[in-house]
Design a protein around this motif. Structure first.
Motif, PDB file in Angstrom:
ATOM      1  N   VAL A 159       9.396  15.260  -2.840  1.00  0.00           N
ATOM      2  CA  VAL A 159       9.289  13.795  -2.800  1.00  0.00           C
ATOM      3  C   VAL A 159       8.285  13.343  -3.867  1.00  0.00           C
ATOM      4  CG1 VAL A 159       8.518  11.834  -1.395  1.00  0.00           C
ATOM      5  CG2 VAL A 159      10.018  13.560  -0.402  1.00  0.00           C
ATOM      6  N   ILE A 160       7.172  14.064  -3.980  1.00  0.00           N
ATOM      7  CA  ILE A 160       6.145  13.695  -4.967  1.00  0.00           C
ATOM      8  C   ILE A 160       6.710  13.803  -6.387  1.00  0.00           C
ATOM      9  CG2 ILE A 160       3.900  14.360  -5.961  1.00  0.00           C
ATOM     10  CD1 ILE A 160       3.060  15.092  -3.048  1.00  0.00           C
ATOM     11  N   GLU A 161       7.450  14.884  -6.665  1.00  0.00           N
ATOM     12  CA  GLU A 161       8.072  15.030  -7.993  1.00  0.00           C
ATOM     13  C   GLU A 161       8.987  13.850  -8.275  1.00  0.00           C
ATOM     14  OE1 GLU A 161       7.327  16.929 -10.420  1.00  0.00           O
ATOM     15  OE2 GLU A 161       5.871  17.957  -9.154  1.00  0.00           O
ATOM     16  N   GLY A 162       9.771  13.483  -7.271  1.00  0.00           N
ATOM     17  CA  GLY A 162      10.695  12.351  -7.416  1.00  0.00           C
ATOM     18  C   GLY A 162       9.928  11.068  -7.709  1.00  0.00           C
ATOM     19  N   ARG A 163       8.833  10.858  -6.993  1.00  0.00           N
ATOM     20  CA  ARG A 163       8.038   9.640  -7.197  1.00  0.00           C
ATOM     21  C   ARG A 163       7.441   9.605  -8.602  1.00  0.00           C
ATOM     22  NH1 ARG A 163       6.626   6.566  -2.419  1.00  0.00           N
ATOM     23  NH2 ARG A 163       7.652   7.544  -0.659  1.00  0.00           N
ATOM     24  N   LEU A 164       7.026  10.784  -9.096  1.00  0.00           N
ATOM     25  CA  LEU A 164       6.453  10.834 -10.453  1.00  0.00           C
ATOM     26  C   LEU A 164       7.509  10.505 -11.503  1.00  0.00           C
ATOM     27  CD1 LEU A 164       4.102  13.931 -10.175  1.00  0.00           C
ATOM     28  CD2 LEU A 164       3.409  11.584 -10.669  1.00  0.00           C
ATOM     29  N   ALA A 165       8.714  11.019 -11.290  1.00  0.00           N
ATOM     30  CA  ALA A 165       9.795  10.740 -12.251  1.00  0.00           C
ATOM     31  C   ALA A 165      10.107   9.247 -12.253  1.00  0.00           C
ATOM     32  CB  ALA A 165      11.032  11.559 -11.888  1.00  0.00           C
ATOM     33  N   VAL A 166      10.181   8.658 -11.053  1.00  0.00           N
ATOM     34  CA  VAL A 166      10.455   7.220 -10.965  1.00  0.00           C
ATOM     35  C   VAL A 166       9.301   6.438 -11.606  1.00  0.00           C
ATOM     36  CG1 VAL A 166      10.742   5.270  -9.378  1.00  0.00           C
ATOM     37  CG2 VAL A 166      11.961   7.405  -8.951  1.00  0.00           C
ATOM     38  N   ALA A 167       8.075   6.895 -11.349  1.00  0.00           N
ATOM     39  CA  ALA A 167       6.899   6.208 -11.907  1.00  0.00           C
ATOM     40  C   ALA A 167       6.982   6.148 -13.430  1.00  0.00           C
ATOM     41  CB  ALA A 167       5.612   6.918 -11.485  1.00  0.00           C
ATOM     42  N   ARG A 168       7.379   7.261 -14.047  1.00  0.00           N
ATOM     43  CA  ARG A 168       7.474   7.275 -15.524  1.00  0.00           C
ATOM     44  C   ARG A 168       8.470   6.223 -16.008  1.00  0.00           C
ATOM     45  NH1 ARG A 168       7.655  12.818 -14.678  1.00  0.00           N
ATOM     46  NH2 ARG A 168       5.536  13.596 -14.731  1.00  0.00           N
ATOM     47  N   SER A 169       9.617   6.138 -15.331  1.00  0.00           N
ATOM     48  CA  SER A 169      10.600   5.158 -15.812  1.00  0.00           C
ATOM     49  C   SER A 169      10.159   3.733 -15.477  1.00  0.00           C
ATOM     50  CB  SER A 169      11.995   5.468 -15.277  1.00  0.00           C
ATOM     51  OG  SER A 169      11.990   5.417 -13.890  1.00  0.00           O
ATOM     52  N   MET A 204       4.600 -11.893  -7.358  1.00  0.00           N
ATOM     53  CA  MET A 204       5.382 -10.673  -7.384  1.00  0.00           C
ATOM     54  C   MET A 204       4.519  -9.562  -7.922  1.00  0.00           C
ATOM     55  SD  MET A 204       8.501  -9.715  -7.234  1.00  0.00           S
ATOM     56  CE  MET A 204       8.810 -11.462  -7.165  1.00  0.00           C
ATOM     57  N   PHE A 205       4.481  -8.503  -7.218  1.00  0.00           N
ATOM     58  CA  PHE A 205       3.534  -7.470  -7.550  1.00  0.00           C
ATOM     59  C   PHE A 205       4.271  -6.154  -7.536  1.00  0.00           C
ATOM     60  CE2 PHE A 205      -0.389  -5.059  -6.167  1.00  0.00           C
ATOM     61  CZ  PHE A 205      -0.981  -5.166  -7.406  1.00  0.00           C
ATOM     62  N   THR A 206       4.198  -5.407  -8.620  1.00  0.00           N
ATOM     63  CA  THR A 206       4.865  -4.127  -8.613  1.00  0.00           C
ATOM     64  C   THR A 206       4.027  -3.081  -9.338  1.00  0.00           C
ATOM     65  OG1 THR A 206       7.021  -3.066  -8.859  1.00  0.00           O
ATOM     66  CG2 THR A 206       6.267  -4.371 -10.719  1.00  0.00           C
ATOM     67  N   GLY A 207       4.535  -1.860  -9.347  1.00  0.00           N
ATOM     68  CA  GLY A 207       3.830  -0.747  -9.953  1.00  0.00           C
ATOM     69  C   GLY A 207       4.275   0.491  -9.212  1.00  0.00           C
ATOM     70  N   PRO A 208       4.146   1.659  -9.833  1.00  0.00           N
ATOM     71  CA  PRO A 208       4.634   2.868  -9.165  1.00  0.00           C
ATOM     72  C   PRO A 208       3.914   3.139  -7.850  1.00  0.00           C
ATOM     73  CG  PRO A 208       3.628   3.378 -11.311  1.00  0.00           C
ATOM     74  CD  PRO A 208       3.549   1.916 -11.149  1.00  0.00           C
ATOM     75  N   SER A 209       4.591   3.822  -6.936  1.00  0.00           N
ATOM     76  CA  SER A 209       3.915   4.099  -5.667  1.00  0.00           C
ATOM     77  C   SER A 209       2.781   5.085  -5.925  1.00  0.00           C
ATOM     78  CB  SER A 209       4.888   4.594  -4.609  1.00  0.00           C
ATOM     79  OG  SER A 209       5.553   5.738  -5.030  1.00  0.00           O
ATOM     80  N   GLY A 210       1.685   4.903  -5.244  1.00  0.00           N
ATOM     81  CA  GLY A 210       0.522   5.776  -5.406  1.00  0.00           C
ATOM     82  C   GLY A 210      -0.512   5.209  -6.365  1.00  0.00           C
ATOM     83  N   CYS A 211      -0.227   4.053  -6.993  1.00  0.00           N
ATOM     84  CA  CYS A 211      -1.213   3.558  -7.954  1.00  0.00           C
ATOM     85  C   CYS A 211      -2.184   2.557  -7.325  1.00  0.00           C
ATOM     86  CB  CYS A 211      -0.552   3.003  -9.213  1.00  0.00           C
ATOM     87  SG  CYS A 211       0.248   1.454  -8.961  1.00  0.00           S
ATOM     88  N   GLY A 212      -2.070   2.356  -6.018  1.00  0.00           N
ATOM     89  CA  GLY A 212      -3.076   1.547  -5.322  1.00  0.00           C
ATOM     90  C   GLY A 212      -2.640   0.137  -4.975  1.00  0.00           C
ATOM     91  N   LYS A 213      -1.329  -0.123  -5.049  1.00  0.00           N
ATOM     92  CA  LYS A 213      -0.827  -1.477  -4.767  1.00  0.00           C
ATOM     93  C   LYS A 213      -1.215  -1.962  -3.381  1.00  0.00           C
ATOM     94  CE  LYS A 213       3.343  -0.620  -5.646  1.00  0.00           C
ATOM     95  NZ  LYS A 213       4.799  -0.594  -5.593  1.00  0.00           N
ATOM     96  N   THR A 214      -0.962  -1.114  -2.386  1.00  0.00           N
ATOM     97  CA  THR A 214      -1.187  -1.551  -1.004  1.00  0.00           C
ATOM     98  C   THR A 214      -2.662  -1.897  -0.776  1.00  0.00           C
ATOM     99  OG1 THR A 214       0.576  -0.049  -0.418  1.00  0.00           O
ATOM    100  CG2 THR A 214      -0.702  -0.945   1.392  1.00  0.00           C
ATOM    101  N   THR A 215      -3.542  -1.050  -1.294  1.00  0.00           N
ATOM    102  CA  THR A 215      -4.985  -1.303  -1.131  1.00  0.00           C
ATOM    103  C   THR A 215      -5.366  -2.620  -1.798  1.00  0.00           C
ATOM    104  OG1 THR A 215      -5.266   1.079  -1.312  1.00  0.00           O
ATOM    105  CG2 THR A 215      -7.264  -0.241  -1.458  1.00  0.00           C
ATOM    106  N   LEU A 216      -4.855  -2.820  -2.999  1.00  0.00           N
ATOM    107  CA  LEU A 216      -5.213  -4.037  -3.734  1.00  0.00           C
ATOM    108  C   LEU A 216      -4.687  -5.285  -3.011  1.00  0.00           C
ATOM    109  CD1 LEU A 216      -6.673  -4.601  -6.479  1.00  0.00           C
ATOM    110  CD2 LEU A 216      -4.427  -5.069  -7.377  1.00  0.00           C
ATOM    111  N   VAL A 217      -3.476  -5.192  -2.489  1.00  0.00           N
ATOM    112  CA  VAL A 217      -2.880  -6.322  -1.758  1.00  0.00           C
ATOM    113  C   VAL A 217      -3.752  -6.666  -0.544  1.00  0.00           C
ATOM    114  CG1 VAL A 217      -0.947  -6.896  -0.225  1.00  0.00           C
ATOM    115  CG2 VAL A 217      -0.488  -5.984  -2.497  1.00  0.00           C
ATOM    116  N   ARG A 218      -4.163  -5.647   0.200  1.00  0.00           N
ATOM    117  CA  ARG A 218      -4.983  -5.891   1.400  1.00  0.00           C
ATOM    118  C   ARG A 218      -6.297  -6.557   1.030  1.00  0.00           C
ATOM    119  NH1 ARG A 218      -3.243  -0.778   4.157  1.00  0.00           N
ATOM    120  NH2 ARG A 218      -1.338  -1.503   5.156  1.00  0.00           N
ATOM    121  N   ARG A 219      -6.921  -6.055  -0.035  1.00  0.00           N
ATOM    122  CA  ARG A 219      -8.218  -6.606  -0.427  1.00  0.00           C
ATOM    123  C   ARG A 219      -8.083  -8.048  -0.903  1.00  0.00           C
ATOM    124  NH1 ARG A 219     -12.327  -2.312  -2.314  1.00  0.00           N
ATOM    125  NH2 ARG A 219     -13.159  -4.072  -3.475  1.00  0.00           N
TER     126      ARG A 219
END
Ligand code: 5GP
Length: 185
Positions: A136-146, A1-16
């Motif tokens: 959308v970016i502001e929303g993602r940042l707010a979600v990322a903080r929580s 199970m892998f999580t983390g806020p969007s934009g922190c590189g999850k998809t790239t890391l998963v592919r690698r």
């Protein structure tokens, strides 16, 4: 199970990680989000209409599901079970709400949280992605903080300040957890 806020590189890391470890398989989620530029239906996500998503949900097809940034996302229970039975290590790239649902189930899962090096860096990455509007970016940042506030609840936390180091750390976690499951105590 892998999580983390969007934009922190999850998809790239998963592919690698998948390129390095063939038995690692990605669980392709269902989503009502519109497809982005290079995404492929059936590979990145199963892109479905809201009524299709809701009828699958009503049939109990999802192991977990969540509303993320206004769109629905769900992990297909049957697909994950089939991969596990085939001996794969299944990787779920899901948000914190979904991780909590999996934790509440009796699934044998390991919870890894990928952290951005800093909020400034996360903001720069989200803006650099240029696929989303400022709102959308502001929303993602707010979600990322929580979401980051929930990081201490996870089994492992990896800081993505250096992609190669983060990848090694991630593969080491998978290795260690597999050893633990195959070595008799
Ligand atoms: P994106 O739309 O940028 O691909 O993903 C947005 C967020 O939704 C990411 O944090 C991602 O981890 C999460 N996500 C993707 N698929 C699922 C899923 O099946 N379940 C849940 N709970 N979250 C998901």
């Amino acid at each position: 199970m892998f999580t983390g806020p969007s934009g922190c590189g999850k998809t790239t890391l998963v592919r690698r990680a998948m390129a390095r470890l063939p038995e690692l398989r990605f669980s392709v989620s269902y989503t009502t989000r519109p497809r982005r530029g290079t995404e492929v239906d059936g590979e990145d996500y199963h892109f479905v209409a809201l009524d299709d998503f809701e009828s699958r949900l009503a049939r109990g097809e999802f192991l977990e599901h969540a509303l993320v940034h206004g769109n629905r996302y769900g992990t297909h229970r049957g697909s994950v079970e089939a991969l596990v039975q085939a001996g794969s290590v299944v990787l779920l790239d899901i948000d914190v709400q979904g991780a909590q649902q999996v934790r509440a189930s009796d699934a044998d899962a390991v919870f890894v949280f990928l952290l951005p090096p800093s909020m400034d860096e996360l903001e720069a990455r989200l803006r650099g992605r240029a696929t989303d509007t400022a709102d959308v970016i502001e929303g993602r940042l707010a979600v990322a903080r929580s979401e980051i506030a929930e990081a201490p609840m996870f089994d492992y936390r990896i800081v993505n300040d250096d992609l190669e180091r983060a990848e090694e750390e991630f593969l080491a976690v998978i290795h260690e957890e597999r050893q633990r499951r195959t070595t008799p105590r």
